[in-house]
Design a protein around this motif. Structure first.
Motif, PDB file in Angstrom:
ATOM      1  N   TYR A   1       0.825  -1.209   0.000  1.00 41.38           N
ATOM      2  CA  TYR A   1       0.000   0.000   0.000  1.00 41.38           C
ATOM      3  C   TYR A   1       0.859   1.258   0.000  1.00 41.38           C
ATOM      4  O   TYR A   1       0.474   2.281  -0.585  1.00 41.38           O
ATOM      5  CB  TYR A   1      -0.971  -0.009   1.179  1.00 41.38           C
ATOM      6  CG  TYR A   1      -2.227  -0.789   0.864  1.00 41.38           C
ATOM      7  CD1 TYR A   1      -3.151  -0.302  -0.061  1.00 41.38           C
ATOM      8  CD2 TYR A   1      -2.475  -2.016   1.452  1.00 41.38           C
ATOM      9  CE1 TYR A   1      -4.289  -1.014  -0.385  1.00 41.38           C
ATOM     10  CE2 TYR A   1      -3.611  -2.746   1.140  1.00 41.38           C
ATOM     11  CZ  TYR A   1      -4.517  -2.235   0.218  1.00 41.38           C
ATOM     12  OH  TYR A   1      -5.634  -2.961  -0.111  1.00 41.38           O
ATOM     13  N   TYR A   2       2.008   1.193   0.633  1.00 37.52           N
ATOM     14  CA  TYR A   2       2.920   2.333   0.602  1.00 37.52           C
ATOM     15  C   TYR A   2       3.297   2.679  -0.841  1.00 37.52           C
ATOM     16  O   TYR A   2       3.236   3.846  -1.256  1.00 37.52           O
ATOM     17  CB  TYR A   2       4.184   2.020   1.416  1.00 37.52           C
ATOM     18  CG  TYR A   2       5.315   2.992   1.151  1.00 37.52           C
ATOM     19  CD1 TYR A   2       5.331   4.249   1.750  1.00 37.52           C
ATOM     20  CD2 TYR A   2       6.348   2.661   0.276  1.00 37.52           C
ATOM     21  CE1 TYR A   2       6.354   5.152   1.496  1.00 37.52           C
ATOM     22  CE2 TYR A   2       7.380   3.552   0.012  1.00 37.52           C
ATOM     23  CZ  TYR A   2       7.381   4.797   0.624  1.00 37.52           C
ATOM     24  OH  TYR A   2       8.395   5.681   0.357  1.00 37.52           O
ATOM     25  N   TYR A   3       3.680   1.657  -1.622  1.00 37.80           N
ATOM     26  CA  TYR A   3       4.090   1.912  -3.003  1.00 37.80           C
ATOM     27  C   TYR A   3       2.912   2.277  -3.894  1.00 37.80           C
ATOM     28  O   TYR A   3       3.033   3.137  -4.777  1.00 37.80           O
ATOM     29  CB  TYR A   3       4.836   0.691  -3.564  1.00 37.80           C
ATOM     30  CG  TYR A   3       6.246   0.603  -3.045  1.00 37.80           C
ATOM     31  CD1 TYR A   3       7.218   1.513  -3.445  1.00 37.80           C
ATOM     32  CD2 TYR A   3       6.602  -0.368  -2.114  1.00 37.80           C
ATOM     33  CE1 TYR A   3       8.515   1.453  -2.954  1.00 37.80           C
ATOM     34  CE2 TYR A   3       7.901  -0.441  -1.609  1.00 37.80           C
ATOM     35  CZ  TYR A   3       8.848   0.468  -2.035  1.00 37.80           C
ATOM     36  OH  TYR A   3      10.133   0.411  -1.530  1.00 37.80           O
ATOM     37  N   LEU A   4       1.760   1.652  -3.676  1.00 40.84           N
ATOM     38  CA  LEU A   4       0.586   2.007  -4.470  1.00 40.84           C
ATOM     39  C   LEU A   4       0.219   3.476  -4.276  1.00 40.84           C
ATOM     40  O   LEU A   4      -0.102   4.190  -5.229  1.00 40.84           O
ATOM     41  CB  LEU A   4      -0.591   1.102  -4.104  1.00 40.84           C
ATOM     42  CG  LEU A   4      -0.501  -0.354  -4.562  1.00 40.84           C
ATOM     43  CD1 LEU A   4      -1.657  -1.171  -3.998  1.00 40.84           C
ATOM     44  CD2 LEU A   4      -0.479  -0.465  -6.076  1.00 40.84           C
TER      45      LEU A   4
ATOM     46  N   GLU B   1      -9.773  -7.630   9.331  1.00 41.09           N
ATOM     47  CA  GLU B   1      -9.725  -6.403  10.120  1.00 41.09           C
ATOM     48  C   GLU B   1      -8.326  -5.789  10.066  1.00 41.09           C
ATOM     49  O   GLU B   1      -8.172  -4.560  10.003  1.00 41.09           O
ATOM     50  CB  GLU B   1     -10.111  -6.704  11.577  1.00 41.09           C
ATOM     51  CG  GLU B   1     -11.603  -6.899  11.808  1.00 41.09           C
ATOM     52  CD  GLU B   1     -12.166  -8.148  11.133  1.00 41.09           C
ATOM     53  OE1 GLU B   1     -11.408  -9.144  11.006  1.00 41.09           O
ATOM     54  OE2 GLU B   1     -13.340  -8.120  10.730  1.00 41.09           O
ATOM     55  N   LYS B   2      -7.312  -6.643  10.079  1.00 42.77           N
ATOM     56  CA  LYS B   2      -5.932  -6.143  10.003  1.00 42.77           C
ATOM     57  C   LYS B   2      -5.679  -5.464   8.651  1.00 42.77           C
ATOM     58  O   LYS B   2      -5.021  -4.430   8.586  1.00 42.77           O
ATOM     59  CB  LYS B   2      -4.949  -7.302  10.198  1.00 42.77           C
ATOM     60  CG  LYS B   2      -4.913  -7.853  11.601  1.00 42.77           C
ATOM     61  CD  LYS B   2      -4.117  -6.985  12.556  1.00 42.77           C
ATOM     62  CE  LYS B   2      -2.643  -7.101  12.347  1.00 42.77           C
ATOM     63  NZ  LYS B   2      -1.877  -6.336  13.366  1.00 42.77           N
ATOM     64  N   ILE B   3      -6.210  -6.047   7.594  1.00 39.93           N
ATOM     65  CA  ILE B   3      -6.041  -5.439   6.275  1.00 39.93           C
ATOM     66  C   ILE B   3      -6.755  -4.090   6.215  1.00 39.93           C
ATOM     67  O   ILE B   3      -6.208  -3.104   5.695  1.00 39.93           O
ATOM     68  CB  ILE B   3      -6.551  -6.377   5.167  1.00 39.93           C
ATOM     69  CG1 ILE B   3      -5.617  -7.598   5.050  1.00 39.93           C
ATOM     70  CG2 ILE B   3      -6.625  -5.646   3.825  1.00 39.93           C
ATOM     71  CD1 ILE B   3      -5.994  -8.564   3.973  1.00 39.93           C
ATOM     72  N   LYS B   4      -7.967  -4.033   6.738  1.00 40.18           N
ATOM     73  CA  LYS B   4      -8.696  -2.759   6.753  1.00 40.18           C
ATOM     74  C   LYS B   4      -7.939  -1.701   7.553  1.00 40.18           C
ATOM     75  O   LYS B   4      -7.904  -0.528   7.173  1.00 40.18           O
ATOM     76  CB  LYS B   4     -10.108  -2.966   7.345  1.00 40.18           C
ATOM     77  CG  LYS B   4     -11.078  -3.612   6.378  1.00 40.18           C
ATOM     78  CD  LYS B   4     -12.509  -3.467   6.824  1.00 40.18           C
ATOM     79  CE  LYS B   4     -12.838  -4.405   7.963  1.00 40.18           C
ATOM     80  NZ  LYS B   4     -14.293  -4.375   8.282  1.00 40.18           N
ATOM     81  N   GLU B   5      -7.330  -2.118   8.637  1.00 42.62           N
ATOM     82  CA  GLU B   5      -6.545  -1.196   9.468  1.00 42.62           C
ATOM     83  C   GLU B   5      -5.364  -0.641   8.677  1.00 42.62           C
ATOM     84  O   GLU B   5      -5.064   0.559   8.734  1.00 42.62           O
ATOM     85  CB  GLU B   5      -6.053  -1.934  10.712  1.00 42.62           C
ATOM     86  CG  GLU B   5      -5.274  -1.073  11.680  1.00 42.62           C
ATOM     87  CD  GLU B   5      -4.778  -1.856  12.879  1.00 42.62           C
ATOM     88  OE1 GLU B   5      -3.769  -1.432  13.477  1.00 42.62           O
ATOM     89  OE2 GLU B   5      -5.371  -2.910  13.215  1.00 42.62           O
TER      90      GLU B   5
ATOM     91  N   SER C   1      -4.599   3.601   6.629  1.00 44.77           N
ATOM     92  CA  SER C   1      -3.435   4.485   6.771  1.00 44.77           C
ATOM     93  C   SER C   1      -2.976   5.060   5.438  1.00 44.77           C
ATOM     94  O   SER C   1      -2.061   5.895   5.408  1.00 44.77           O
ATOM     95  CB  SER C   1      -2.276   3.719   7.423  1.00 44.77           C
ATOM     96  OG  SER C   1      -2.637   3.251   8.703  1.00 44.77           O
ATOM     97  N   TYR C   2      -3.588   4.590   4.353  1.00 45.95           N
ATOM     98  CA  TYR C   2      -3.141   5.015   3.027  1.00 45.95           C
ATOM     99  C   TYR C   2      -4.334   5.477   2.194  1.00 45.95           C
ATOM    100  O   TYR C   2      -5.469   5.061   2.419  1.00 45.95           O
ATOM    101  CB  TYR C   2      -2.413   3.868   2.312  1.00 45.95           C
ATOM    102  CG  TYR C   2      -1.153   3.450   3.038  1.00 45.95           C
ATOM    103  CD1 TYR C   2       0.067   4.080   2.787  1.00 45.95           C
ATOM    104  CD2 TYR C   2      -1.182   2.455   4.001  1.00 45.95           C
ATOM    105  CE1 TYR C   2       1.219   3.724   3.462  1.00 45.95           C
ATOM    106  CE2 TYR C   2      -0.035   2.089   4.701  1.00 45.95           C
ATOM    107  CZ  TYR C   2       1.157   2.727   4.420  1.00 45.95           C
ATOM    108  OH  TYR C   2       2.295   2.372   5.109  1.00 45.95           O
TER     109      TYR C   2
END
Length: 274
Positions: A98-101, A130-134, A138-139
């Protein structure tokens, strides 16, 4: 004598168990320190659109750079799974994806597609989604795509719980692919049971010299079948131009392999892409 042997055997088992626990603790400490210090470096093997042969993104991979030594996944992934630590690396890699996207979206690159492997142990965790949504929260990623790659063996698991997970991943705008398609006995049966977006065709169909002609016939048939089902296809292990020409001719969607790029550090990929 028998009692003495029993005591000796019990002592040996205790010592082996103690050594294994010490080994586990040492590895866990090194791994957690490595995650904290970002010793796990993101690599990528690019994928290209078969029609245009232009980059569309790639598959994220990982290397452990520890004390100037590069450790490859086949050395540490089995230990992470054995000691139930694999999810920490899986979430770490999702965060990096997600950082790179987000970064590429801000740089106004064309639509980017990244795929990332996930372990069965991770996706079976109760709080996986839930972890993925969290992480997502952030992005800010509006148009770029993330795809979860699951090995074919994962699809042998309970069909209904996995299908529910896939549906919820789709709700999070995450696609799902089946890796190494065609190698297991369940391949064709499974693609009708799950809402799969992409299949990665096993490289054996391109590289097995003894049955190359038959393998390519099967490959062409699989691609036609997938297209009729609305599933994209990725050929991995593409190494020579002749394979590229063949895969283009039979309508494969995406190509991945050493012909285009080996796995390289993300920094190198970004420079080449620019």
């Amino acid at each position: 004598m028998k009692e003495k042997n029993k005591r000796q055997l019990a002592k040996l088992k205790y010592e082996e168990k103690k050594k294994e626990e010490e080994k586990r603790q040492k590895f866990e400490q090194e791994f957690l320190k490595g995650i904290q210090n970002e010793e796990f470096k993101v690599y990528i093997q690019g994928k290209v659109d078969a029609k245009t042969e232009k980059w569309i993104g790639g598959e994220l991979l990982v290397r452990w750079k520890k004390e100037n030594k590069v450790i490859y996944p086949d050395e540490f992934i089995p230990l992470l799974e054995k000691y139930n630590l694999i999810s920490k690396l899986d979430y770490y890699m999702i965060e990096k994806a997600y950082y790179y996207l987000e970064k590429w979206e801000k740089e106004k690159k064309n639509s980017v597609h990244l795929s990332i492997n996930q372990s069965l142990l991770t996706i079976k965790e109760e709080n996986y989604l839930e972890k993925i949504k969290e992480i997502q929260s952030s992005y800010s990623v509006l148009k770029n795509e993330l795809e979860i790659e699951l090995t074919e063996s994962v699809f042998v698991e309970d069909r209904f719980s996995l299908q529910e997970t896939i549906q919820r991943l789709h709700q999070l705008k995450i696609q799902v692919s089946m890796d190494d398609f065609g190698t297991g006995y369940s391949s064709f049966h499974r693609i009708q049971d799950y809402e799969i977006d992409t299949i990665k065709l096993d490289k054996a169909f391109l590289q097995e010299e003894r049955n190359l002609k038959k393998g390519r016939i099967v490959l062409e048939s699989m691609i036609q079948m997938c297209h009729r089902l609305g599933i994209k296809t990725v050929a991995e292990g593409v190494e020579v131009k002749e394979q590229v020409n063949f895969l283009k001719r039979i309508g494969c969607d995406l190509l991945q392999g050493y012909y285009y790029s080996k796995p390289i550090p993300m920094e190198e990929f970004e420079k080449e892409w620019n």
